[in-house]
Design a protein around this motif. Structure first.
Motif, PDB file in Angstrom:
ATOM      1  N   ILE A 247       0.846  -1.200   0.000  1.00 14.25           N
ATOM      2  CA  ILE A 247       0.000   0.000   0.000  1.00 14.25           C
ATOM      3  C   ILE A 247       0.882   1.252   0.000  1.00 14.25           C
ATOM      4  O   ILE A 247       0.652   2.197  -0.752  1.00 14.25           O
ATOM      5  CB  ILE A 247      -0.949  -0.006   1.222  1.00 14.25           C
ATOM      6  N   ARG A 248       1.947   1.225   0.791  1.00 14.85           N
ATOM      7  CA  ARG A 248       2.857   2.366   0.892  1.00 14.85           C
ATOM      8  C   ARG A 248       3.619   2.589  -0.411  1.00 14.85           C
ATOM      9  O   ARG A 248       3.722   3.704  -0.900  1.00 14.85           O
ATOM     10  CB  ARG A 248       3.856   2.090   2.025  1.00 14.85           C
ATOM     11  N   GLU A 249       4.115   1.510  -0.986  1.00 12.21           N
ATOM     12  CA  GLU A 249       5.018   1.654  -2.129  1.00 12.21           C
ATOM     13  C   GLU A 249       4.304   1.778  -3.467  1.00 12.21           C
ATOM     14  O   GLU A 249       4.815   2.398  -4.390  1.00 12.21           O
ATOM     15  CB  GLU A 249       5.978   0.449  -2.193  1.00 12.21           C
ATOM     16  N   ARG A 250       3.113   1.177  -3.590  1.00  9.67           N
ATOM     17  CA  ARG A 250       2.547   1.081  -4.939  1.00  9.67           C
ATOM     18  C   ARG A 250       1.181   1.748  -5.112  1.00  9.67           C
ATOM     19  O   ARG A 250       0.586   1.659  -6.186  1.00  9.67           O
ATOM     20  CB  ARG A 250       2.454  -0.406  -5.343  1.00  9.67           C
ATOM     21  N   THR A 251       0.651   2.378  -4.063  1.00  9.14           N
ATOM     22  CA  THR A 251      -0.702   2.939  -4.187  1.00  9.14           C
ATOM     23  C   THR A 251      -0.782   4.356  -3.643  1.00  9.14           C
ATOM     24  O   THR A 251       0.122   4.818  -2.945  1.00  9.14           O
ATOM     25  CB  THR A 251      -1.733   2.086  -3.403  1.00  9.14           C
ATOM     26  N   SER A 252      -1.900   5.005  -3.935  1.00  6.88           N
ATOM     27  CA  SER A 252      -2.220   6.287  -3.286  1.00  6.88           C
ATOM     28  C   SER A 252      -3.697   6.292  -2.920  1.00  6.88           C
ATOM     29  O   SER A 252      -4.490   5.550  -3.509  1.00  6.88           O
ATOM     30  CB  SER A 252      -1.889   7.462  -4.218  1.00  6.88           C
ATOM     31  N   LEU A 570       3.773  -4.808 -13.776  1.00  2.69           N
ATOM     32  CA  LEU A 570       4.695  -5.520 -12.890  1.00  2.69           C
ATOM     33  C   LEU A 570       5.618  -4.546 -12.165  1.00  2.69           C
ATOM     34  O   LEU A 570       5.920  -4.731 -10.989  1.00  2.69           O
ATOM     35  CB  LEU A 570       5.501  -6.551 -13.680  1.00  2.69           C
ATOM     36  N   ASP A 571       6.043  -3.477 -12.866  1.00  2.00           N
ATOM     37  CA  ASP A 571       6.944  -2.508 -12.242  1.00  2.00           C
ATOM     38  C   ASP A 571       6.217  -1.258 -11.759  1.00  2.00           C
ATOM     39  O   ASP A 571       6.520  -0.709 -10.719  1.00  2.00           O
ATOM     40  CB  ASP A 571       8.033  -2.075 -13.227  1.00  2.00           C
ATOM     41  N   ARG A 572       5.290  -0.801 -12.569  1.00  2.00           N
ATOM     42  CA  ARG A 572       4.558   0.414 -12.216  1.00  2.00           C
ATOM     43  C   ARG A 572       3.194   0.378 -12.874  1.00  2.00           C
ATOM     44  O   ARG A 572       2.970  -0.353 -13.826  1.00  2.00           O
ATOM     45  CB  ARG A 572       5.343   1.668 -12.637  1.00  2.00           C
ATOM     46  N   GLY A 578       2.879   6.430 -11.288  1.00  2.00           N
ATOM     47  CA  GLY A 578       3.185   4.998 -11.280  1.00  2.00           C
ATOM     48  C   GLY A 578       2.460   4.223 -10.192  1.00  2.00           C
ATOM     49  O   GLY A 578       2.610   3.005 -10.092  1.00  2.00           O
ATOM     50  N   ARG A 579       1.678   4.922  -9.365  1.00  2.00           N
ATOM     51  CA  ARG A 579       0.959   4.253  -8.274  1.00  2.00           C
ATOM     52  C   ARG A 579      -0.491   3.991  -8.673  1.00  2.00           C
ATOM     53  O   ARG A 579      -1.104   4.794  -9.373  1.00  2.00           O
ATOM     54  CB  ARG A 579       0.932   5.159  -7.032  1.00  2.00           C
ATOM     55  N   ALA A 580      -1.022   2.876  -8.175  1.00  2.00           N
ATOM     56  CA  ALA A 580      -2.444   2.613  -8.363  1.00  2.00           C
ATOM     57  C   ALA A 580      -3.232   3.476  -7.393  1.00  2.00           C
ATOM     58  O   ALA A 580      -2.779   3.741  -6.282  1.00  2.00           O
ATOM     59  CB  ALA A 580      -2.740   1.138  -8.125  1.00  2.00           C
ATOM     60  N   ARG A 581      -4.438   3.901  -7.833  1.00  2.00           N
ATOM     61  CA  ARG A 581      -5.237   4.818  -7.020  1.00  2.00           C
ATOM     62  C   ARG A 581      -6.412   4.087  -6.371  1.00  2.00           C
ATOM     63  O   ARG A 581      -7.235   3.497  -7.074  1.00  2.00           O
ATOM     64  CB  ARG A 581      -5.772   5.952  -7.891  1.00  2.00           C
ATOM     65  N   PHE A 582      -6.479   4.137  -5.061  1.00  2.00           N
ATOM     66  CA  PHE A 582      -7.708   3.718  -4.367  1.00  2.00           C
ATOM     67  C   PHE A 582      -8.798   4.733  -4.665  1.00  2.00           C
ATOM     68  O   PHE A 582      -8.514   5.905  -4.920  1.00  2.00           O
ATOM     69  CB  PHE A 582      -7.477   3.715  -2.853  1.00  2.00           C
ATOM     70  N   VAL A 583     -10.064   4.306  -4.599  1.00  4.91           N
ATOM     71  CA  VAL A 583     -11.156   5.285  -4.657  1.00  4.91           C
ATOM     72  C   VAL A 583     -11.993   5.162  -3.390  1.00  4.91           C
ATOM     73  O   VAL A 583     -12.252   4.053  -2.913  1.00  4.91           O
ATOM     74  CB  VAL A 583     -12.068   5.102  -5.889  1.00  4.91           C
TER      75      VAL A 583
END
Ligand SMILES: Nc1nc2c(c(=O)[nH]1)N[C@H]1C(S)=C(S)[C@@H](COP(=O)(O)OP(=O)(O)OC[C@H]3O[C@@H](n4cnc5c(=O)[nH]c(N)nc54)[C@H](O)[C@@H]3O)O[C@H]1N2
Ligand SMILES: Nc1nc2c(c(=O)[nH]1)N[C@H]1C(S)=C(S)[C@@H](COP(=O)(O)OP(=O)(O)OC[C@H]3O[C@@H](n4cnc5c(=O)[nH]c(N)nc54)[C@H](O)[C@@H]3O)O[C@H]1N2
Ligand code: SF4
Ligand SMILES: [Mo]
Length: 714
Positions: A247-252, A570-572, A578-583
């Protein structure tokens, strides 16, 4: 005509099963084909469903159109020559444009059209007609998943991984897909998943043939998947099963999404969905324990006025548990139509330019205008979505060119749509058969079909495929590309509308170059040799006329071509950072909830032996024998209350209209819900009842829930 075996693909659904065709000449220059197994194509490994197996029946002249038809002054559709028919269409369109302006001409396309046709149709609308009013039936299909995918990942490719990853994951939550009937050869992937020790959770208000395969079947009330996904996420958080590092590294956006989910207590979710708290807990356990897991959605949760947010909630569940962009994990949508994926990438959509570019993006407009050799300022802006376009017929839109859809049967609130189509000044339809929509046209053009022409499709995995011509179309039949070429010429555009599909594809490559759905590294030769390639696949393109890049012709077959991209993210992710977005989404009711007058929920869908509006499959004897007509599926308890008898006609009444079909009584459905398949016109037409309430983002209509009253027909 070729005499040897031609390896190609099925004309129907998004699986695009491989098949071999052998011509069976009729002695008079035409003929049909024999379908045999094609084991080298990995998606179906030779297996076909009944629709694919019987597809050649539609090539025979007995059931198809073989001459253009024009409406005579006495109102009858009569056979006519091609020149007369094309002249009439050009005249109808240009008269409308002169009288009311370019936006009075509408264009409606289909997700069954090849990439070449979809691309050309979008270009035809913008360059020849200069209209913004183009959209297509894919809006009714996977548009909510597409919108949800773009919002979260910055990119919409239905499955971000190949189907072959499914048996290698630990758990699949399959939400509102009846794969066993809608893509039968794909059921194998779920069987192999379970053989490998993985588990299958099916979410469907009905105990379908697919749900029967599941380790856990959750049967929520239709229209409550959003709450269900939030309830699962609540439990994930409460049980400390989130993947904090991911969650920290790959999302917002987690804090807001988390807070929204925490408002959905399991007991509250049980009340909304009808799925008990212990079953919610069991689903969370099965989904979280393995190292890898997937959520796959289809039309069940998507075809709602909250479809995009619902997809968002399922993606949130995947993100919070660290799934997307990890091996054999993530979120995917099972796209439906033969070219449902490619058909949404190359410009027949209201807001779109080829390569999945946005029509309101100045750089995209410049790039595509250069390929098309037009002034960027001449390109119209975004137009109306499919239902809104159909609803505007005969008021703002006075003439329509329709290719590859049968909205009289398949559009929501179909009686209204039918009346709009009837009231048009001018309607032209290109089809293979005289569909219910073609019956209303002023001019009908008979076009070639799958085995008779070459073109590419992009299957539900994002695998671009070459469909090859196996036989010559009958006399009197021409291709959709020919139709657009001839109409463009009659409307004053002599260049840029080739009839050769490979020539169109070469232009599509350039138009898509650098876009999200980049096909520039693909050639017909590669697609044939490699049995399909996954996009994005960038590569050098020959800078032909109009591209103006000045780099000279590039080698179309470089030594080390881009291999294509079977697995995304796989990388971004494809977002700017480059982060996936929560809604942050919350439960909301359907646009129409049951009340005293309309106390029952109607949901709609498919049966294995009919395809879509049935225009094609209702003309195949074997399929018709298996599924001869509409029915109303209902639970014995509801049946008892109504006094309904199995096989006897029931009337289903909504605020839009009334449909009649025989009762089919089964414990496989919730007692508060009835189900109707939508494949038939006339009295049993399910879409007479459906609610055109639209999702605010995807503009998807609410096909999967509306309030009805069910009555015995005395
Ligand atoms: N035989 C056949 N195959 C087809 C097609 C066809 O017409 N016939 N069409 C193709 C196309 S274009 C498409 S889009 C795909 C569609 O493929 P699917 O999505 O598998 O098909 P549907 O039957 O529309 O819907 C799937 C399930 O959603 C369930 N459902 C209804 N309401 C809800 C709800 O609120 N929530 C949940 N979770 N589930 C719900 C229904 O009970 C149904 O079993 O099939 C493709 N394949
Ligand atoms: N109630 C309810 N309604 C629904 C749905 C639902 O689940 N419930 N599902 C929705 C979904 S997901 C979809 S995809 C739509 C589909 O509904 P439609 O858009 O009506 O789809 P089809 O019946 O496939 O129509 C395709 C038409 O194009 C013709 N055709 C086939 N190939 C070609 C070609 O190459 N060129 C030309 N010119 N014509 C061709 C066929 O003969 C047919 O008449 O229905 C939607 N409607
Ligand atoms: S599953 Fe789809 S692609 Fe495969 S044979 Fe059946 S209709 Fe054709
Ligand atoms: Mo669809």
């Amino acid at each position: 005509m070729q005499t040897s075996v031609t390896p190609t693909h099925c004309p129907y659904c998004a699986l695009q099963c491989g098949m071999n065709l052998t011509p069976v000449p009729d002695g008079a220059g035409g003929g049909t084909v024999e379908v045999t197994e094609r084991a080298d194509f990995p998606v179906n490994r030779g297996a076909l469903c009944g629709k694919g197996r019987t597809a050649p029946a539609l090539l025979s002249s007995r059931v198809r159109l073989t001459s253009p038809l024009v409406r005579s002054p006495d109102g009858v559709l009569r056979p006519a020559g091609w020149d007369e028919a094309l002249d009439r269409i050009a005249e109808g369109l240009s008269r409308t444009r002169t009288a009311y302006g370019p936006d009075a001409c509408g264009v409606f396309g289909g997700g069954g059209l090849t990439n070449e046709k979809a691309y050309t149709l979008g270009k035809f609308a913008r360059v020849v007609l200069g209209t913004s009013q183009i959209d297509y039936n894919g809006r009714f299909c996977m548009s909510s998943a597409a919108a949800g995918g773009i919002r979260a990942f910055g990119l919409d490719r239905g499955l971000p991984f190949p189907l072959e990853d499914i048996p290698r994951t630990g758990c699949v939550i399959l939400v509102g897909s009846n794969l066993a009937e809608t893509m039968p050869p794909a059921l194998r992937y779920l069987t192999e998943l379970r053989e490998n020790g993985g588990t299958l959770i099916v979410v469907d208000p009905r105990r379908t043939r697919t749900a029967e395969q599941a380790d856990l079947h959750l049967a929520p009330r239709p229209g409550t998947d959003l709450a269900l996904a939030l309830g699962l996420l609540h439990l994930v958080v409460a049980q400390g099963r989130t993947d904090e590092a991911y969650i920290r590294e790959r999302t917002s956006g987690w804090a807001e999404a988390r807070a929204a989910a925490m408002a959905h207590w399991p007991e509250y979710v049980e009340r909304i969905t009808g799925v008990s708290v212990p079953r919610l807990r069991e689903a969370v356990r099965l989904f979280c324990e393995p190292e890898s897991a997937m959520v796959l959605t289809a039309r069940g949760p998507e075809q709602h006025s909250k479809g995009t947010d619902t997809v968002g909630a399922w993606i949130n569940l995947c993100l919070a548990t660290g799934r997307p962009g990890r091996p054999f994990s993530g979120y995917g949508c099972l796209t439906g139509q033969g070219n449902g994926q490619g058909g949404r990438e190359h410009g027949q959509k209201a807001d779109q330019l080829p390569g999945y570019r946005k029509l309101d993006d100045p750089a995209a407009r410049r790039h595509v205008a250069e390929v098309w050799d037009v002034d960027p300022d001449s390109l119209p802006g975004p137009g109306r979505s499919a239902y809104e376009l159909l609803d505007a017929l005969s008021t703002d839109i006075r003439a329509l060119l329709l290719m590859g859809s049968n909205p009289v049967v398949s559009a929501p609130r179909a009686a209204h749509v039918e009346e709009r189509l009837r009231s048009l000044d001018f309607l032209a339809v290109a089809d293979v058969v005289l569909s219910e929509t073609a019956e209303l046209a002023d001019v009908v053009l008979p076009v070639a079909q799958w085995a008779e022409e070459t073109g590419t499709t992009t299957n539900l995995e994002g695998r671009v495929l070459l469909r090859r011509q196996a036989i010559t179309p009958p006399d009197g039949v021409r291709s959709d590309l020919h139709v657009m070429h001839e109409l463009a010429a009659r409307l004053g555009v002599e260049k840029g509308f080739p009839t050769d599909p490979e020539e169109v594809f070469e232009e599509l490559r350039r138009a898509s170059e650098g876009g999200p759905a980049d096909y520039s590294g693909l050639t017909y030769r590669r697609l044939a040799e490699e049995n399909g390639v996954f996009w994005p696949c960038p590569g050098p393109v020959d800078s032909g006329s109009g591209s103006g890049s000045g780099s000279g012709p590039a080698d179309p077959h470089p030594a080390d071509p881009h291999p294509g991209t079977p697995r995304l993210f796989l990388d971004r992710f494809a977002t700017p950072d480059g982060r996936a977005r929560f809604v942050a989404v919350g439960h909301r009711p359907s646009a129409e909830e049951p009340d005293a007058e309309y106390p029952v929920l109607l949901t709609t869908g498919r049966v294995v032996s009919q395809y879509q509006s049935g225009a094609q499959t209702r003309r195949v004897d074997e399929l018709n024998a298996a599924a001869p007509g509409a029915f109303v599926e209902l639970h014995p308890r509801l049946a008892e209350r109504l006094g309904a008898v199995d096989g006897e006609p029931l009337a289903v009444v909504s605020r839009r209209g009334r449909a009649v079909a025989p009762a089919r009584i089964t414990t496989a459905i919730r007692p508060d819900t009835v189900f109707m398949p939508f494949h038939w016109p006339g009295e049993g037409r399910a879409n007479t009842l459906t609610n055109p309430a639209l999702d605010p983002i995807s503009r998807m209509p609410e096909f999967k829930t509306c309030a009805v009253r069910v009555e015995r027909v005395s």
